[in-house]
Design a protein around this motif. Structure first.
Motif, PDB file in Angstrom:
ATOM      1  N   ALA A  25      35.630  24.740 -25.366  1.00 16.16           N
ATOM      2  CA  ALA A  25      35.061  26.141 -25.877  1.00 16.16           C
ATOM      3  C   ALA A  25      33.741  26.395 -26.441  1.00 16.16           C
ATOM      4  O   ALA A  25      33.234  26.999 -26.080  1.00 16.16           O
ATOM      5  CB  ALA A  25      36.229  26.528 -27.005  1.00 16.16           C
ATOM      6  N   GLU A  26      33.411  25.128 -26.974  1.00 13.30           N
ATOM      7  CA  GLU A  26      31.880  24.908 -27.350  1.00 13.30           C
ATOM      8  C   GLU A  26      31.046  25.413 -26.142  1.00 13.30           C
ATOM      9  O   GLU A  26      29.765  25.765 -26.354  1.00 13.30           O
ATOM     10  CB  GLU A  26      31.608  23.677 -28.131  1.00 13.30           C
ATOM     11  CG  GLU A  26      30.363  23.511 -28.915  1.00 13.30           C
ATOM     12  CD  GLU A  26      30.483  23.859 -30.165  1.00 13.30           C
ATOM     13  OE1 GLU A  26      31.437  23.600 -30.705  1.00 13.30           O
ATOM     14  OE2 GLU A  26      29.272  24.301 -30.840  1.00 13.30           O
ATOM     15  N   THR A  27      31.408  24.613 -24.842  1.00 16.06           N
ATOM     16  CA  THR A  27      30.474  24.503 -23.931  1.00 16.06           C
ATOM     17  C   THR A  27      30.300  25.986 -23.278  1.00 16.06           C
ATOM     18  O   THR A  27      29.303  26.623 -23.051  1.00 16.06           O
ATOM     19  CB  THR A  27      31.156  23.999 -22.726  1.00 16.06           C
ATOM     20  OG1 THR A  27      31.368  22.492 -23.201  1.00 16.06           O
ATOM     21  CG2 THR A  27      30.291  23.827 -21.410  1.00 16.06           C
ATOM     22  N   PHE A  28      31.397  27.097 -23.381  1.00 10.00           N
ATOM     23  CA  PHE A  28      31.288  28.327 -23.170  1.00 10.00           C
ATOM     24  C   PHE A  28      30.552  28.860 -23.935  1.00 10.00           C
ATOM     25  O   PHE A  28      29.813  30.163 -23.659  1.00 10.00           O
ATOM     26  CB  PHE A  28      32.690  28.873 -22.873  1.00 10.00           C
ATOM     27  CG  PHE A  28      33.265  28.442 -21.434  1.00 10.00           C
ATOM     28  CD1 PHE A  28      32.956  29.031 -20.160  1.00 10.00           C
ATOM     29  CD2 PHE A  28      34.127  27.140 -21.658  1.00 10.00           C
ATOM     30  CE1 PHE A  28      33.587  28.895 -19.074  1.00 10.00           C
ATOM     31  CE2 PHE A  28      34.579  26.820 -20.392  1.00 10.00           C
ATOM     32  CZ  PHE A  28      34.410  27.440 -19.321  1.00 10.00           C
ATOM     33  N   GLU A  29      30.516  28.658 -25.283  1.00  9.70           N
ATOM     34  CA  GLU A  29      29.746  29.354 -26.442  1.00  9.70           C
ATOM     35  C   GLU A  29      28.209  29.154 -25.978  1.00  9.70           C
ATOM     36  O   GLU A  29      27.359  30.177 -26.305  1.00  9.70           O
ATOM     37  CB  GLU A  29      30.106  29.034 -27.762  1.00  9.70           C
ATOM     38  CG  GLU A  29      31.704  29.681 -28.121  1.00  9.70           C
ATOM     39  CD  GLU A  29      32.286  28.759 -29.443  1.00  9.70           C
ATOM     40  OE1 GLU A  29      31.623  27.889 -30.167  1.00  9.70           O
ATOM     41  OE2 GLU A  29      33.616  28.836 -29.457  1.00  9.70           O
ATOM     42  N   TYR A  30      28.039  27.946 -25.707  1.00  4.60           N
ATOM     43  CA  TYR A  30      26.616  27.559 -25.500  1.00  4.60           C
ATOM     44  C   TYR A  30      26.021  28.326 -24.235  1.00  4.60           C
ATOM     45  O   TYR A  30      24.958  28.912 -24.370  1.00  4.60           O
ATOM     46  CB  TYR A  30      26.244  26.132 -25.216  1.00  4.60           C
ATOM     47  CG  TYR A  30      26.140  25.238 -26.645  1.00  4.60           C
ATOM     48  CD1 TYR A  30      27.048  25.420 -27.572  1.00  4.60           C
ATOM     49  CD2 TYR A  30      25.197  24.189 -26.686  1.00  4.60           C
ATOM     50  CE1 TYR A  30      26.666  24.685 -28.778  1.00  4.60           C
ATOM     51  CE2 TYR A  30      24.889  23.532 -27.613  1.00  4.60           C
ATOM     52  CZ  TYR A  30      25.787  23.684 -28.752  1.00  4.60           C
ATOM     53  OH  TYR A  30      25.543  23.098 -29.933  1.00  4.60           O
ATOM     54  N   TYR A  38      19.169  10.086 -29.818  1.00  5.73           N
ATOM     55  CA  TYR A  38      20.263  11.184 -30.020  1.00  5.73           C
ATOM     56  C   TYR A  38      21.049  11.152 -28.683  1.00  5.73           C
ATOM     57  O   TYR A  38      20.847  11.612 -27.589  1.00  5.73           O
ATOM     58  CB  TYR A  38      19.458  12.272 -30.104  1.00  5.73           C
ATOM     59  CG  TYR A  38      20.356  13.658 -29.653  1.00  5.73           C
ATOM     60  CD1 TYR A  38      21.698  13.741 -30.409  1.00  5.73           C
ATOM     61  CD2 TYR A  38      19.632  14.845 -29.308  1.00  5.73           C
ATOM     62  CE1 TYR A  38      22.465  14.867 -30.556  1.00  5.73           C
ATOM     63  CE2 TYR A  38      20.402  15.952 -29.484  1.00  5.73           C
ATOM     64  CZ  TYR A  38      21.867  15.824 -29.865  1.00  5.73           C
ATOM     65  OH  TYR A  38      22.538  17.020 -30.028  1.00  5.73           O
ATOM     66  N   ILE A  39      22.187  10.324 -29.046  1.00  2.80           N
ATOM     67  CA  ILE A  39      23.129  10.114 -28.025  1.00  2.80           C
ATOM     68  C   ILE A  39      24.665  10.841 -28.359  1.00  2.80           C
ATOM     69  O   ILE A  39      25.001  10.593 -29.533  1.00  2.80           O
ATOM     70  CB  ILE A  39      23.546   8.567 -27.787  1.00  2.80           C
ATOM     71  CG1 ILE A  39      22.297   7.579 -27.758  1.00  2.80           C
ATOM     72  CG2 ILE A  39      24.686   8.337 -26.573  1.00  2.80           C
ATOM     73  CD1 ILE A  39      21.552   7.758 -26.487  1.00  2.80           C
ATOM     74  N   ASP A  40      24.891  11.540 -27.438  1.00  3.25           N
ATOM     75  CA  ASP A  40      26.425  12.400 -27.511  1.00  3.25           C
ATOM     76  C   ASP A  40      27.100  12.383 -26.387  1.00  3.25           C
ATOM     77  O   ASP A  40      27.189  13.218 -25.406  1.00  3.25           O
ATOM     78  CB  ASP A  40      26.069  13.745 -28.101  1.00  3.25           C
ATOM     79  CG  ASP A  40      27.263  14.499 -28.230  1.00  3.25           C
ATOM     80  OD1 ASP A  40      28.397  13.823 -28.163  1.00  3.25           O
ATOM     81  OD2 ASP A  40      27.225  15.649 -28.713  1.00  3.25           O
ATOM     82  N   PRO A  41      27.990  11.215 -26.122  1.00  4.31           N
ATOM     83  CA  PRO A  41      28.816  11.157 -25.145  1.00  4.31           C
ATOM     84  C   PRO A  41      29.704  12.319 -24.862  1.00  4.31           C
ATOM     85  O   PRO A  41      30.179  12.134 -23.778  1.00  4.31           O
ATOM     86  CB  PRO A  41      29.606   9.955 -25.271  1.00  4.31           C
ATOM     87  CG  PRO A  41      28.983   9.140 -26.371  1.00  4.31           C
ATOM     88  CD  PRO A  41      28.300  10.017 -27.261  1.00  4.31           C
ATOM     89  N   THR A  42      30.174  13.053 -25.760  1.00  3.49           N
ATOM     90  CA  THR A  42      30.923  14.269 -25.761  1.00  3.49           C
ATOM     91  C   THR A  42      30.318  15.436 -25.122  1.00  3.49           C
ATOM     92  O   THR A  42      31.020  16.420 -24.813  1.00  3.49           O
ATOM     93  CB  THR A  42      31.677  14.745 -26.928  1.00  3.49           C
ATOM     94  OG1 THR A  42      30.541  15.308 -27.761  1.00  3.49           O
ATOM     95  CG2 THR A  42      32.255  13.602 -27.770  1.00  3.49           C
ATOM     96  N   ALA A  43      28.942  15.519 -25.054  1.00  2.66           N
ATOM     97  CA  ALA A  43      28.064  16.507 -24.552  1.00  2.66           C
ATOM     98  C   ALA A  43      28.212  16.604 -23.162  1.00  2.66           C
ATOM     99  O   ALA A  43      28.339  15.856 -22.417  1.00  2.66           O
ATOM    100  CB  ALA A  43      26.716  16.259 -24.931  1.00  2.66           C
TER     101      ALA A  43
END
Ligand SMILES: [Mn+2]
Length: 334
Positions: free
Chosen positions: A179-184, A129-134
């Motif tokens: 934006a998603e980071t702030f939602e998390y 489970y690799i997500d370089p955008t995370a």
């Protein structure tokens, strides 16, 4: 980031099927690594499984030191027996340090956000489970918790926010895609995590020696390529004098990143009389992962590191030479 990579069903199956897990992070753990390991271990225990957080250490950073006693530093035969492995925040098996050999032959899965390295290049047969955008692995762990149909407990939320704040430089590295980071983050705060506490945990509690060493290193900074590269060093004697706990690279990078015109920062440290480690940070135009890769190291576009044999005097020109070969491509002037 645009859209996070969805949590692979294979990983959820791995978590559901396993009964006992070694939850492993990289050597010299940071907040993202430890936060991910401890939060996921807590979730696994809630699912009725045995979870053993493992770290090769050393615990150099003051903010992760309180978690040392919660980790296994050497995996015993008994701990290994029947265990499956979850590796996180590692770009390749060697990043687990001295634990790597104890993990060989066990079923394993990787959760990571590094752009390069063996795992990102698919050079493995485990569950990936690799997500370089995370922005952090803790961000991905929250995704896993939610994909399992759970919500984080207060302590898990605190651990996850700790990791997210560590890897994002307390949200300073987040751009208009974030934006998603702030939602998390908001979801973690809803579960009881406190950004104020996380800030104090990460940036407070430093020793006076660490401030004095920083003063010395700031006074030794040299500018190259019309000020776009700033380089400083820590000698073996300075490390002996101030100790590993005197190091606070993050704050030093931060201070140097405020210098007008800077695009990249390099810190060379004489770790032993024979060997140096090199830490690299950059802003938008410079890809320091490419520099580190030239010396067998790795990392992200804006944060990377490598180890080079030799003294500071010998290593410095090698680094400068690689930069010199790249500055044109990056649109910097010599
Ligand atoms: Mn990380």
């Amino acid at each position: 980031m645009a859209n996070p990579v969805p949590v692979p069903q294979g990983l959820l199956d791995f978590i559901k099927k396993g009964k006992k897990f070694l939850v492993v992070g990289h050597k010299e753990p940071d907040g993202d690594c430890i936060g991910s390991q401890l939060a996921l271990s807590s979730v696994l225990r809630r699912l009725g499984k045995e979870a053993i957080p493992c770290s090769a250490g050393p615990f150099k950073r003051s903010e992760v030191l309180p978690y040392k006693e919660r980790c296994t530093l050497h995996i015993s035969a008994q701990e290994r027996e029947g265990a499956w492995v979850l590796v996180m925040d590692c770009s390749a098996p060697y990043r687990t340090g001295d634990l790597a050999s104890a993990l060989e032959g066990l079923p394993w899965a990787v959760i990571d956000h590094h752009v390069s390295g063996d795992y990102a290049e698919g050079a493995s047969e485990g569950v990936l489970y690799i997500d370089p955008t995370a922005p952090s692995v803790t961000f991905m762990i929250l995704g896993i918790i939610e994909a399992l149909g759970l919500s984080p407990t207060k302590e898990e939320a605190e651990l996850l926010l700790f990791g997210l704040c560590t890897d994002t430089g307390f949200f300073r590295h987040i751009d208009e895609q974030g934006a998603e980071t702030f939602e998390y983050a908001a979801r973690l705060i809803h579960r009881g995590a406190s950004p104020k506490q996380a800030f104090q945990h990460i940036y407070g509690g430093k020793s006076l020696n660490s401030r004095i060493l920083m003063g010395i290193m700031l006074s030794q900074v040299q500018a190259y390529f019309e000020g776009s590269l700033l380089l400083t060093t820590e000698t073996y004697e300075e490390t002996q004098c101030f100790g590993l706990e005197g190091r606070d690279s993050d704050t030093l990078y931060q201070l140097l990143q405020t210098v007008k015109g800077v695009e990249a920062i390099v810190i060379i440290r004489q770790e032993t009389p024979e060997n140096c480690t090199v830490g690299l940070r950059s802003r938008d135009r410079v890809n320091v992962a490419e520099i580190a890769a030239q010396f067998g190291g790795g990392g992200h576009k804006n944060a990377a590191g490598c180890s080079i044999p030799g003294t500071i005097e010998a290593v410095r020109p090698q680094i400068l030479k690689v930069f010199e070969a790249k500055v044109g491509a990056w649109g910097l002037t010599l």
